[in-house]
Design an enzyme around this catalytic site. Structure first.
Site, mmCIF file in Angstrom:
data_model
loop_
_atom_site.group_PDB
_atom_site.id
_atom_site.type_symbol
_atom_site.label_atom_id
_atom_site.label_comp_id
_atom_site.label_asym_id
_atom_site.label_seq_id
_atom_site.Cartn_x
_atom_site.Cartn_y
_atom_site.Cartn_z
ATOM 1 N N GLU A 215 8.734 0.968 12.036
ATOM 2 C CA GLU A 215 7.427 1.613 11.812
ATOM 3 C C GLU A 215 6.895 2.216 13.110
ATOM 4 O O GLU A 215 6.331 3.315 13.114
ATOM 5 C CB GLU A 215 6.432 0.592 11.255
ATOM 6 C CG GLU A 215 6.747 0.188 9.825
ATOM 7 C CD GLU A 215 5.921 -0.978 9.304
ATOM 8 O OE1 GLU A 215 5.843 -1.123 8.079
ATOM 9 O OE2 GLU A 215 5.368 -1.744 10.109
ATOM 10 N N ASP B 98 1.473 4.864 6.686
ATOM 11 C CA ASP B 98 1.829 3.444 6.718
ATOM 12 C C ASP B 98 0.604 2.605 6.381
ATOM 13 O O ASP B 98 -0.541 3.106 6.381
ATOM 14 C CB ASP B 98 2.380 3.071 8.115
ATOM 15 C CG ASP B 98 3.372 1.915 8.049
ATOM 16 O OD1 ASP B 98 3.373 1.174 7.048
ATOM 17 O OD2 ASP B 98 4.141 1.757 9.008
ATOM 18 N N THR C 265 0.851 -1.205 0.000
ATOM 19 C CA THR C 265 0.000 0.000 0.000
ATOM 20 C C THR C 265 0.881 1.247 0.000
ATOM 21 O O THR C 265 0.609 2.223 -0.721
ATOM 22 C CB THR C 265 -0.941 0.007 1.229
ATOM 23 O OG1 THR C 265 -1.443 -1.310 1.417
ATOM 24 C CG2 THR C 265 -2.085 0.978 1.041
ATOM 25 N N ALA D 179 -1.329 -1.384 7.181
ATOM 26 C CA ALA D 179 -1.585 -2.211 8.379
ATOM 27 C C ALA D 179 -2.085 -3.573 7.918
ATOM 28 O O ALA D 179 -2.604 -3.712 6.803
ATOM 29 C CB ALA D 179 -2.612 -1.546 9.278
HETATM 30 C C1 5RP Z 1 5.006 -3.915 7.196
HETATM 31 C C2 5RP Z 1 3.602 -3.614 7.583
HETATM 32 C C3 5RP Z 1 2.651 -3.298 6.480
HETATM 33 O O1 5RP Z 1 2.146 -2.036 6.671
HETATM 34 C C4 5RP Z 1 1.527 -4.295 6.498
HETATM 35 O O2 5RP Z 1 2.097 -5.606 6.419
HETATM 36 C C5 5RP Z 1 0.566 -4.078 5.340
HETATM 37 O O3 5RP Z 1 1.182 -4.406 4.136
HETATM 38 P P1 5RP Z 1 0.461 -4.212 2.734
HETATM 39 O O4 5RP Z 1 0.312 -2.747 2.515
HETATM 40 O O5 5RP Z 1 1.418 -4.855 1.752
HETATM 41 O O6 5RP Z 1 -0.866 -4.931 2.788
HETATM 42 O O7 5RP Z 1 3.238 -3.573 8.732
HETATM 43 O O8 5RP Z 1 5.784 -4.269 8.297
#
Ligand code: 5RP
Length: 231
Positions: free
Chosen positions: A108, A86, A34, A88
């Protein structure tokens, strides 16, 4: 929902969040698919003249930032960030989260804790009533990791050591291992986070308690922005 549709939701949430960045801001940059969409949208704005500097939460994110022409900083030169962005793995109805699916949870959390406001971008599948369907990542130091495993077993925590595709233990950017813990529903996330942090050898868990200020959700073709009024 298909992966393609979820990816589209991530993409529109990320594009909307990238519009929140203002000229001159110092921002935190998370890790994951994301956030990679977010960096694409932000990179396009930087190419048009937006001035922004960011602290990345992983080596992978640093690489994407360089590709997108986004200037990088570190904590030697900045104490506070205006915003942190970020993704999640799960977000509950109190805006608590499980993070660390991408292995960057410690950086993070440090970056999120340094930001005036934390903006979390997700597809609609990440919203849950209670946390815990997604295995909770816990970062542990390498030395004596077997002792941490024994402790987890003793207190009844089910885990698997995260492995690479090559059959080696996954090592974080901080040189640590990750245990992915199958918890079942986490009814009291704060108490669980405290319990895990008290185990010697645990660096931190992927439980992010009251760290999200704004949740940006892609749902179908729409974007929802929810404010965490408890903060
Ligand atoms: C990385 C994380 C990511 O934000 C979480 O895994 C979500 O990932 P994605 O955006 O690929 O679904 O915590 O440590």
């Amino acid at each position: 929902m298909s992966k393609k549709k979820l990816d589209q939701e991530k993409q529109i949430a990320a594009a909307a969040a990238a519009e929140m960045v203002e000229d001159g801001m110092k921002i935190g940059l998370g890790t994951g698919s994301t956030i990679n969409y977010f960096l694409e949208s932000l990179g396009a704005r930087v190419k048009k003249g937006l001035k922004v500097q960011g602290i990345p939460t992983s080596e992978r994110t640093s690489v994407v930032c360089r590709e997108q022409g986004i200037e990088l900083l570190d904590f030697a030169s900045v104490e506070k960030l205006d915003l942190a962005f970020d993704g999640a793995d799960e977000v509950d109805t109190d805006f608590n989260m499980i993070k660390g699916g991408g292995g960057a949870l410690m950086r993070e959390k440090i970056v999120a804790s340094a930001a005036d406001r934390v903006v979390i971008l997700v597809d609609s599948s990440k919203q849950v009533e209670n946390l815990g369907s997604f295995p909770l990542p816990v970062e542990i130091i390498k030395f004596g990791f077997q002792q941490v495993e024994r402790k987890f077993k003793a207190v009844g925590i089910d885990y698997t050591m995260r492995m690479t595709d090559y059959g080696q233990p996954y090592v974080t950017d901080n040189g640590n291992y990750i245990l992915d813990c199958t918890m079942g529903e986490i009814i009291a996330p704060y108490a669980m986070a405290e319990k895990l942090k008290l185990i010697t050898g645990v660096v931190d868990s992927g439980l992010f308690i009251n760290l999200c200020d704004v949740l940006v959700i892609g749902r179908g073709k729409n974007v929802e922005m929810l404010e965490n009024k408890r903060k």
